[in-house]
Design a protein around this motif. Structure first.
Motif, PDB file in Angstrom:
ATOM      1  N   ASP A   1       4.949  16.197   2.287  1.00  0.00           N
ATOM      2  CA  ASP A   1       3.630  15.892   1.610  1.00  0.00           C
ATOM      3  C   ASP A   1       3.114  17.230   0.898  1.00  0.00           C
ATOM      4  N   GLU A   2       3.643  18.366   1.416  1.00  0.00           N
ATOM      5  CA  GLU A   2       3.210  19.516   0.769  1.00  0.00           C
ATOM      6  C   GLU A   2       3.829  19.906  -0.814  1.00  0.00           C
ATOM      7  N   LYS A   3       4.990  19.792  -0.739  1.00  0.00           N
ATOM      8  CA  LYS A   3       5.554  19.774  -2.238  1.00  0.00           C
ATOM      9  C   LYS A   3       5.174  18.565  -2.963  1.00  0.00           C
ATOM     10  N   GLY A   4       5.017  17.274  -2.198  1.00  0.00           N
ATOM     11  CA  GLY A   4       4.891  16.194  -2.791  1.00  0.00           C
ATOM     12  C   GLY A   4       3.572  15.999  -3.772  1.00  0.00           C
TER      13      GLY A   4
ATOM     14  N   ASP B   1       0.778  -1.082  -0.030  1.00  0.00           N
ATOM     15  CA  ASP B   1       0.083  -0.041  -0.328  1.00  0.00           C
ATOM     16  C   ASP B   1       0.932   1.440  -0.012  1.00  0.00           C
ATOM     17  N   PRO B   2       1.186   1.827  -1.172  1.00  0.00           N
ATOM     18  CA  PRO B   2       2.044   2.856  -1.419  1.00  0.00           C
ATOM     19  C   PRO B   2       1.935   4.313  -0.491  1.00  0.00           C
ATOM     20  N   GLN B   3       0.366   4.279  -0.258  1.00  0.00           N
ATOM     21  CA  GLN B   3      -0.020   5.531   0.249  1.00  0.00           C
ATOM     22  C   GLN B   3       0.256   5.349   1.984  1.00  0.00           C
ATOM     23  N   SER B   4       0.128   4.161   2.342  1.00  0.00           N
ATOM     24  CA  SER B   4       0.418   3.963   3.734  1.00  0.00           C
ATOM     25  C   SER B   4       1.852   4.133   3.944  1.00  0.00           C
ATOM     26  N   VAL B   5       2.781   3.839   2.866  1.00  0.00           N
ATOM     27  CA  VAL B   5       4.210   3.966   3.155  1.00  0.00           C
ATOM     28  C   VAL B   5       4.369   5.648   3.290  1.00  0.00           C
ATOM     29  N   ILE B   6       3.744   6.290   2.338  1.00  0.00           N
ATOM     30  CA  ILE B   6       4.040   7.748   2.150  1.00  0.00           C
ATOM     31  C   ILE B   6       3.520   8.335   3.628  1.00  0.00           C
TER      32      ILE B   6
ATOM     33  N   TYR C   1      11.332   7.958  -0.665  1.00  0.00           N
ATOM     34  CA  TYR C   1       9.855   8.529  -0.448  1.00  0.00           C
ATOM     35  C   TYR C   1       9.387   8.998  -1.984  1.00  0.00           C
ATOM     36  N   SER C   2      10.244   9.917  -2.498  1.00  0.00           N
ATOM     37  CA  SER C   2       9.723  10.424  -3.747  1.00  0.00           C
ATOM     38  C   SER C   2       9.483   9.421  -4.805  1.00  0.00           C
ATOM     39  N   THR C   3      10.506   8.303  -4.807  1.00  0.00           N
ATOM     40  CA  THR C   3      10.535   7.398  -5.613  1.00  0.00           C
ATOM     41  C   THR C   3       9.028   6.643  -5.559  1.00  0.00           C
ATOM     42  N   VAL C   4       8.508   6.324  -4.233  1.00  0.00           N
ATOM     43  CA  VAL C   4       7.173   5.781  -4.063  1.00  0.00           C
ATOM     44  C   VAL C   4       6.074   6.652  -4.383  1.00  0.00           C
ATOM     45  N   ARG C   5       6.219   7.979  -4.227  1.00  0.00           N
ATOM     46  CA  ARG C   5       5.301   9.089  -4.576  1.00  0.00           C
ATOM     47  C   ARG C   5       5.045   9.012  -5.981  1.00  0.00           C
ATOM     48  N   ILE C   6       6.140   8.847  -6.887  1.00  0.00           N
ATOM     49  CA  ILE C   6       6.017   9.029  -8.425  1.00  0.00           C
ATOM     50  C   ILE C   6       5.572   7.597  -8.833  1.00  0.00           C
ATOM     51  N   ALA C   7       6.096   6.676  -8.317  1.00  0.00           N
ATOM     52  CA  ALA C   7       6.014   5.625  -9.176  1.00  0.00           C
ATOM     53  C   ALA C   7       4.522   5.027  -9.048  1.00  0.00           C
ATOM     54  N   ARG C   8       3.874   5.490  -7.724  1.00  0.00           N
ATOM     55  CA  ARG C   8       2.510   4.821  -7.633  1.00  0.00           C
ATOM     56  C   ARG C   8       1.384   5.409  -8.613  1.00  0.00           C
ATOM     57  N   LEU C   9       2.097   6.461  -9.293  1.00  0.00           N
ATOM     58  CA  LEU C   9       0.962   7.411 -10.235  1.00  0.00           C
ATOM     59  C   LEU C   9       1.429   7.052 -11.593  1.00  0.00           C
ATOM     60  N   LEU C  10       2.551   5.997 -11.731  1.00  0.00           N
ATOM     61  CA  LEU C  10       2.878   5.822 -13.061  1.00  0.00           C
ATOM     62  C   LEU C  10       1.689   4.711 -13.926  1.00  0.00           C
ATOM     63  N   ALA C  11       1.700   4.917 -14.982  1.00  0.00           N
ATOM     64  CA  ALA C  11       0.628   3.755 -15.773  1.00  0.00           C
ATOM     65  C   ALA C  11       1.372   2.532 -15.843  1.00  0.00           C
ATOM     66  N   PRO C  12       0.642   1.331 -15.857  1.00  0.00           N
ATOM     67  CA  PRO C  12       1.425  -0.122 -16.011  1.00  0.00           C
ATOM     68  C   PRO C  12       2.501  -0.055 -17.297  1.00  0.00           C
ATOM     69  N   GLY C  13       3.477  -0.810 -16.940  1.00  0.00           N
ATOM     70  CA  GLY C  13       4.442  -0.864 -18.345  1.00  0.00           C
ATOM     71  C   GLY C  13       5.294   0.291 -18.275  1.00  0.00           C
ATOM     72  N   THR C  14       5.240   1.460 -17.361  1.00  0.00           N
ATOM     73  CA  THR C  14       6.244   2.422 -17.513  1.00  0.00           C
ATOM     74  C   THR C  14       7.156   2.439 -16.411  1.00  0.00           C
ATOM     75  N   LYS C  15       8.431   3.101 -16.628  1.00  0.00           N
ATOM     76  CA  LYS C  15       9.412   2.816 -15.685  1.00  0.00           C
ATOM     77  C   LYS C  15      10.221   4.036 -15.236  1.00  0.00           C
ATOM     78  N   LEU C  16      10.541   4.077 -13.833  1.00  0.00           N
ATOM     79  CA  LEU C  16      11.242   5.015 -13.110  1.00  0.00           C
ATOM     80  C   LEU C  16      12.677   4.567 -12.912  1.00  0.00           C
ATOM     81  N   ILE C  17      13.518   5.140 -13.467  1.00  0.00           N
ATOM     82  CA  ILE C  17      14.954   4.863 -13.063  1.00  0.00           C
ATOM     83  C   ILE C  17      15.378   6.045 -11.989  1.00  0.00           C
ATOM     84  N   THR C  18      15.929   5.717 -10.842  1.00  0.00           N
ATOM     85  CA  THR C  18      16.217   6.270  -9.932  1.00  0.00           C
ATOM     86  C   THR C  18      17.720   6.197  -9.370  1.00  0.00           C
TER      87      THR C  18
END
Ligand code: OZZ
Ligand code: MG
Length: 214
Positions: A44-47, A21-26, A71-88
């Motif tokens: 959370d505010e800038k997030g 549950d990404p939101q609970s982690v955030i 933290y921001s990795t989870v914030r961003i990745a939770r909003l990404l469409a299936p099949g898309t990638k985040l490189i950090t």
């Protein structure tokens, strides 16, 4: 020897958040940073501002500079469409170790590729190593004196296209004056400041959104 702050942050996630549950982690990290120990997450505010830009861009390919605890990795990745990638990119192996566990706890490991090492060395290898043509979104949140050189490197390596969006944290506090002057004066960018506050404080800070015009 004692634990580190990232390790204590991870313990708080493992204890209080819900696996998958990404939101609970955030929420758990934000609570930990408000009530227990401040940590340099975008918060959370800038997030919330970052979330709105991620949703607007709906990126196929995203680059994050500076994973820290994820933290921001989870914030961003939770909003990404299936099949898309985040490189950090993360330089510090101890931070990377914590971040991998936070990202996995959130259930987002399939969307995230955490690469360890200095951004200046990794960026020139991204095209060939990870099959990326260009990034639709870049989140800059690593060492503040690296924002400008790495932005120029992204340009030189052909990793930006017309419309690529750069979101930069901390342009006021701690501040990234050379980067800000560049994106605000260069004809190659259309730049806009989102006023906010330094995470978990009343101090002014903000995000700068800069669209690459090619
Ligand atoms: O200093 C700050 N951030 C630096 C972050 C650096 C992170 O980027 C990684 N990295 C990854 C790749 C590299 O090439 C280099 C470093 C480092 O290993 C670290 O994990 C900061 C400070 C405050 N503050 O209030 O003081 C507030 C903030 O929001 C901040 O972001
Ligand atoms: Mg930051």
């Amino acid at each position: 020897t004692g634990s580190t702050r990232p390790q204590r942050l991870l313990k708080a996630v493992q204890k209080n958040a819900t696996k998958g549950d990404p939101q609970s982690v955030i929420s758990t990290i934000d609570h930990f940073c408000r009530r227990c120990e401040w940590a340099m997450n975008v918060g959370d505010e800038k997030g919330t501002i970052l979330d709105s830009v991620v949703c607007e861009v709906s990126p196929g390919s995203t680059l994050e500079l500076g994973t820290y605890c994820g933290y921001s990795t989870v914030r961003i990745a939770r909003l990404l469409a299936p099949g898309t990638k985040l490189i950090t990119l993360e330089f510090n192996p101890d931070f990377a170790k914590v971040a991998r566990q936070v990202i996995e706890f959130a259930g987002l490991q399939e969307k995230v590729l955490l690469v360890e090492g200095p951004s200046g060395d990794i960026i020139p290898k991204i095209k060939e190593q990870f099959g990326i043509t260009t990034f639709d979104l870049v989140f800059l949140d690593h060492w503040k004196d690296r924002y400008l050189p790495d932005t120029k490197l992204l340009e030189e390596c052909g990793l930006l296209r017309k419309g690529s969006v750069l979101m930069a944290d901390n342009v006021i506090c701690p501040g990234t004056p050379d980067y800000l002057a560049y994106v605000r004066s260069s004809p190659k960018y259309d730049s806009k400041y989102f006023k906010s506050h330094l995470e978990y404080t009343k101090v002014e800070d903000g995000l700068e959104k800069s669209v690459y015009l090619g």
